[in-house]
Design a protein around this motif. Structure first.
Motif, PDB file in Angstrom:
ATOM      1  N   GLY A  37       0.863  -1.428   0.077  1.00  0.00           N
ATOM      2  CA  GLY A  37       0.069  -0.075   0.147  1.00  0.00           C
ATOM      3  C   GLY A  37       0.646   1.284   0.102  1.00  0.00           C
ATOM      4  O   GLY A  37       0.379   2.464  -0.835  1.00  0.00           O
ATOM      5  N   HIS A  38       1.552   0.935   0.847  1.00  0.00           N
ATOM      6  CA  HIS A  38       2.602   2.471   1.071  1.00  0.00           C
ATOM      7  C   HIS A  38       3.218   3.343  -0.951  1.00  0.00           C
ATOM      8  O   HIS A  38       3.165   4.007  -0.827  1.00  0.00           O
ATOM      9  CB  HIS A  38       3.546   2.226   1.811  1.00  0.00           C
ATOM     10  N   VAL A  39       4.119   1.853  -0.869  1.00  0.00           N
ATOM     11  CA  VAL A  39       4.221   1.817  -3.057  1.00  0.00           C
ATOM     12  C   VAL A  39       3.540   2.668  -3.269  1.00  0.00           C
ATOM     13  O   VAL A  39       3.598   3.586  -4.048  1.00  0.00           O
ATOM     14  CB  VAL A  39       4.570   0.489  -3.300  1.00  0.00           C
ATOM     15  N   LEU A  40       1.682   2.117  -3.726  1.00  0.00           N
ATOM     16  CA  LEU A  40       1.039   2.718  -4.825  1.00  0.00           C
ATOM     17  C   LEU A  40       0.678   4.240  -3.703  1.00  0.00           C
ATOM     18  O   LEU A  40       0.276   5.354  -4.902  1.00  0.00           O
ATOM     19  CB  LEU A  40       0.178   2.090  -4.306  1.00  0.00           C
ATOM     20  N   PHE A  41       0.666   4.225  -2.778  1.00  0.00           N
ATOM     21  CA  PHE A  41       0.324   6.048  -1.525  1.00  0.00           C
ATOM     22  C   PHE A  41       0.644   6.822  -1.955  1.00  0.00           C
ATOM     23  O   PHE A  41       1.060   7.941  -2.326  1.00  0.00           O
ATOM     24  CB  PHE A  41       0.371   5.543  -0.776  1.00  0.00           C
ATOM     25  N   ASP A  42       2.699   6.547  -1.972  1.00  0.00           N
ATOM     26  CA  ASP A  42       3.637   7.207  -2.025  1.00  0.00           C
ATOM     27  C   ASP A  42       3.858   7.841  -3.967  1.00  0.00           C
ATOM     28  O   ASP A  42       4.349   8.377  -4.130  1.00  0.00           O
ATOM     29  CB  ASP A  42       5.528   6.489  -1.317  1.00  0.00           C
ATOM     30  N   GLY A  45      -0.544   8.188  -4.906  1.00  0.00           N
ATOM     31  CA  GLY A  45      -1.798   8.744  -4.102  1.00  0.00           C
ATOM     32  C   GLY A  45      -1.226  10.139  -3.358  1.00  0.00           C
ATOM     33  O   GLY A  45      -0.967  10.697  -3.842  1.00  0.00           O
ATOM     34  N   CYS A  46      -1.673   9.615  -1.557  1.00  0.00           N
ATOM     35  CA  CYS A  46      -1.137  10.935  -1.048  1.00  0.00           C
ATOM     36  C   CYS A  46       0.116  11.541  -0.950  1.00  0.00           C
ATOM     37  O   CYS A  46       0.133  12.091  -0.171  1.00  0.00           O
ATOM     38  CB  CYS A  46      -2.016  10.503   0.054  1.00  0.00           C
ATOM     39  N   GLY A  47       1.252  10.538  -1.171  1.00  0.00           N
ATOM     40  CA  GLY A  47       2.231  11.119  -1.218  1.00  0.00           C
ATOM     41  C   GLY A  47       2.363  10.393   0.149  1.00  0.00           C
ATOM     42  O   GLY A  47       2.174  10.161   1.127  1.00  0.00           O
ATOM     43  N   ALA A  48       4.297   9.723  -0.270  1.00  0.00           N
ATOM     44  CA  ALA A  48       4.685   9.946   1.688  1.00  0.00           C
ATOM     45  C   ALA A  48       4.762  10.614   2.930  1.00  0.00           C
ATOM     46  O   ALA A  48       4.168  10.596   3.967  1.00  0.00           O
ATOM     47  CB  ALA A  48       6.035   9.819   1.053  1.00  0.00           C
ATOM     48  N   GLU A  49       5.006  12.217   2.278  1.00  0.00           N
ATOM     49  CA  GLU A  49       4.144  13.213   3.035  1.00  0.00           C
ATOM     50  C   GLU A  49       3.739  13.247   4.024  1.00  0.00           C
ATOM     51  O   GLU A  49       2.944  12.710   5.112  1.00  0.00           O
ATOM     52  CB  GLU A  49       5.185  14.418   2.832  1.00  0.00           C
ATOM     53  N   GLN A  50       2.073  13.036   3.288  1.00  0.00           N
ATOM     54  CA  GLN A  50       1.005  13.110   3.664  1.00  0.00           C
ATOM     55  C   GLN A  50       0.817  11.855   4.485  1.00  0.00           C
ATOM     56  O   GLN A  50      -0.327  11.269   5.222  1.00  0.00           O
ATOM     57  CB  GLN A  50      -0.763  13.098   2.401  1.00  0.00           C
ATOM     58  N   ARG A  51       1.586  10.612   3.916  1.00  0.00           N
ATOM     59  CA  ARG A  51       0.792   9.283   4.376  1.00  0.00           C
ATOM     60  C   ARG A  51       1.452   9.400   5.945  1.00  0.00           C
ATOM     61  O   ARG A  51       0.786   8.905   6.606  1.00  0.00           O
ATOM     62  CB  ARG A  51       1.448   8.189   3.334  1.00  0.00           C
ATOM     63  N   LEU A  52       2.435   9.596   5.613  1.00  0.00           N
ATOM     64  CA  LEU A  52       2.806   9.734   7.031  1.00  0.00           C
ATOM     65  C   LEU A  52       2.597  10.622   8.402  1.00  0.00           C
ATOM     66  O   LEU A  52       2.976  10.040   9.561  1.00  0.00           O
ATOM     67  CB  LEU A  52       4.590  10.531   7.622  1.00  0.00           C
ATOM     68  N   LEU A  53       1.827  11.567   7.966  1.00  0.00           N
ATOM     69  CA  LEU A  53       1.040  12.150   8.944  1.00  0.00           C
ATOM     70  C   LEU A  53      -0.472  11.443   9.768  1.00  0.00           C
ATOM     71  O   LEU A  53      -0.699  11.175  10.685  1.00  0.00           O
ATOM     72  CB  LEU A  53       0.387  13.513   7.962  1.00  0.00           C
ATOM     73  N   GLU A  70      -9.461   3.903   4.680  1.00  0.00           N
ATOM     74  CA  GLU A  70     -10.306   4.519   3.162  1.00  0.00           C
ATOM     75  C   GLU A  70      -9.486   5.721   2.306  1.00  0.00           C
ATOM     76  O   GLU A  70      -9.897   6.055   1.497  1.00  0.00           O
ATOM     77  CB  GLU A  70     -11.200   4.851   3.927  1.00  0.00           C
ATOM     78  N   GLU A  71      -8.931   7.138   3.047  1.00  0.00           N
ATOM     79  CA  GLU A  71      -8.566   8.438   2.982  1.00  0.00           C
ATOM     80  C   GLU A  71      -7.272   7.724   2.080  1.00  0.00           C
ATOM     81  O   GLU A  71      -7.070   8.381   1.086  1.00  0.00           O
ATOM     82  CB  GLU A  71      -8.100   9.216   4.085  1.00  0.00           C
ATOM     83  N   MET A  72      -6.893   6.740   2.657  1.00  0.00           N
ATOM     84  CA  MET A  72      -5.546   6.339   1.520  1.00  0.00           C
ATOM     85  C   MET A  72      -5.531   6.146   0.220  1.00  0.00           C
ATOM     86  O   MET A  72      -5.281   6.402  -0.781  1.00  0.00           O
ATOM     87  CB  MET A  72      -4.624   5.659   2.195  1.00  0.00           C
ATOM     88  N   TRP A  73      -6.346   4.788   0.258  1.00  0.00           N
ATOM     89  CA  TRP A  73      -6.833   4.351  -0.732  1.00  0.00           C
ATOM     90  C   TRP A  73      -7.742   5.104  -1.733  1.00  0.00           C
ATOM     91  O   TRP A  73      -7.840   4.925  -3.172  1.00  0.00           O
ATOM     92  CB  TRP A  73      -7.792   2.799  -0.902  1.00  0.00           C
TER      93      TRP A  73
END
Length: 292
Positions: A37-42, A45-53, A70-73
């Motif tokens: 999921g992180h690979v796809l989001f970064d 999707g939302c990007g690494a910075e937003q994912r960490l938040l 749900e927000e990340m996907w």
């Protein structure tokens, strides 16, 4: 339903019934070094910075795992097939996983993936890295998904109506009950769990044997809370210990006055485990009897 016993077996033929071993493994960080999921989001999707938040909001209890997931996907807007171009480049599978899985196939040991991720994503990754034929031998217990053909919507379909979306403990409990129906008389299934993070604890608590990837958070938690476990660097380490447990099982259940199909030790695990809710048997003999 229990399998029928053939009437063709001689009455004098020795009964070599063995206890059923069932393996459950986390996916992200366990079979694969990275989080799918992180690979796809970064990347899309939302990007690494937003994912960490967003991850921090889960850790501090501000929002539930399900809500944040749900927000990340939902931040993904890319067709399903296109998303795997970066996955093939960035994902790294445990170098000994495939040989370990072949060992499971050869010895008729059911191997299951249990994950908080999305089943279509996990299946596609396994198909890509293992081939569809071998991938099909792995049962995936995860959330489903609705993914628009044009990639405009990625929506998780949760297995359970909980804040986590997938109650891994419940999934293992259900699998144990189903397995018990197919076990030989006098035996109960031996549940093995393999993981890397604290999110794996609900499932790990249901296991008889626990493996934690060395140096990661699940191992740290086990040490902090004196939970018996065995560390591993690759799945080759796990294979050695599983084989040792199977051989030890044969020795302990034969020649002790009980029929080979009976293992009093396993019944003890279940009674004590129901009280302590932690894995009671560590594959490493040096810690196997450490009180939880």
């Amino acid at each position: 339903m229990p399998a029928a016993v053939s009437n063709n077996r001689s009455a004098h033929e020795p009964d070599n019934k063995k206890r059923k071993v069932i393996i459950f493994s986390d996916f992200d960080g366990t079979i694969f070094m990275q989080d799918t999921g992180h690979v796809l989001f970064d990347s899309y999707g939302c990007g690494a910075e937003q994912r960490l938040l967003l991850d921090e909001q889960i850790k501090n209890g501000e929002r539930s795992f399900r809500e944040v997931s749900e927000e990340m996907w939902g931040s993904l807007h890319i067709p399903f097939d296109d998303g795997f171009k970066v996955m093939e480049k960035k994902l790294e599978i445990d170098r000994d996983f495939q040989s370990f899985h072949q060992y499971c196939i050869t010895n008729k040991i059911p191997f299951n993936v249990i994950s908080a991720g999305l089943k279509p994503v996990l299946r596609r990754v396994l198909d890509t890295f293992l081939g569809e034929e071998e991938s099909a031998r792995i049962n995936i217990v995860a959330n489903d998904a609705q993914i628009a053909e044009d990639g405009s919507e990625w929506k998780p379909i949760w297995r359970h109506d909980t804040e986590l979306g997938h109650d891994k403990a419940l999934s293992v409990q259900e699998a144990r009950k189903q397995a018990a129906l197919t076990c030989d008389n006098g035996t109960i299934p031996l549940i093995v769990f393999i993981g890397d993070g604290v999110s794996d604890l609900p499932a790990a608590r249901e296991a008889d044997v626990l493996f934690a990837r060395r140096g990661l958070r699940l191992e740290e938690y086990c040490i902090e809370n004196k939970i018996p476990y065995t560390p591993f660097d690759t799945f080759a380490d796990i294979q050695v210990e599983i084989e040792r447990i199977r051989l030890e099982d044969d020795e302990k259940t034969a020649g002790n006055g009980f029929p080979a199909c009976f293992n009093p030790r396993a019944n003890l695990w279940r009674r004590v485990s129901s009280k302590n809710t932690v894995p009671l048997y560590a594959a490493n003999p040096s810690v196997a009897r450490t009180p939880a």
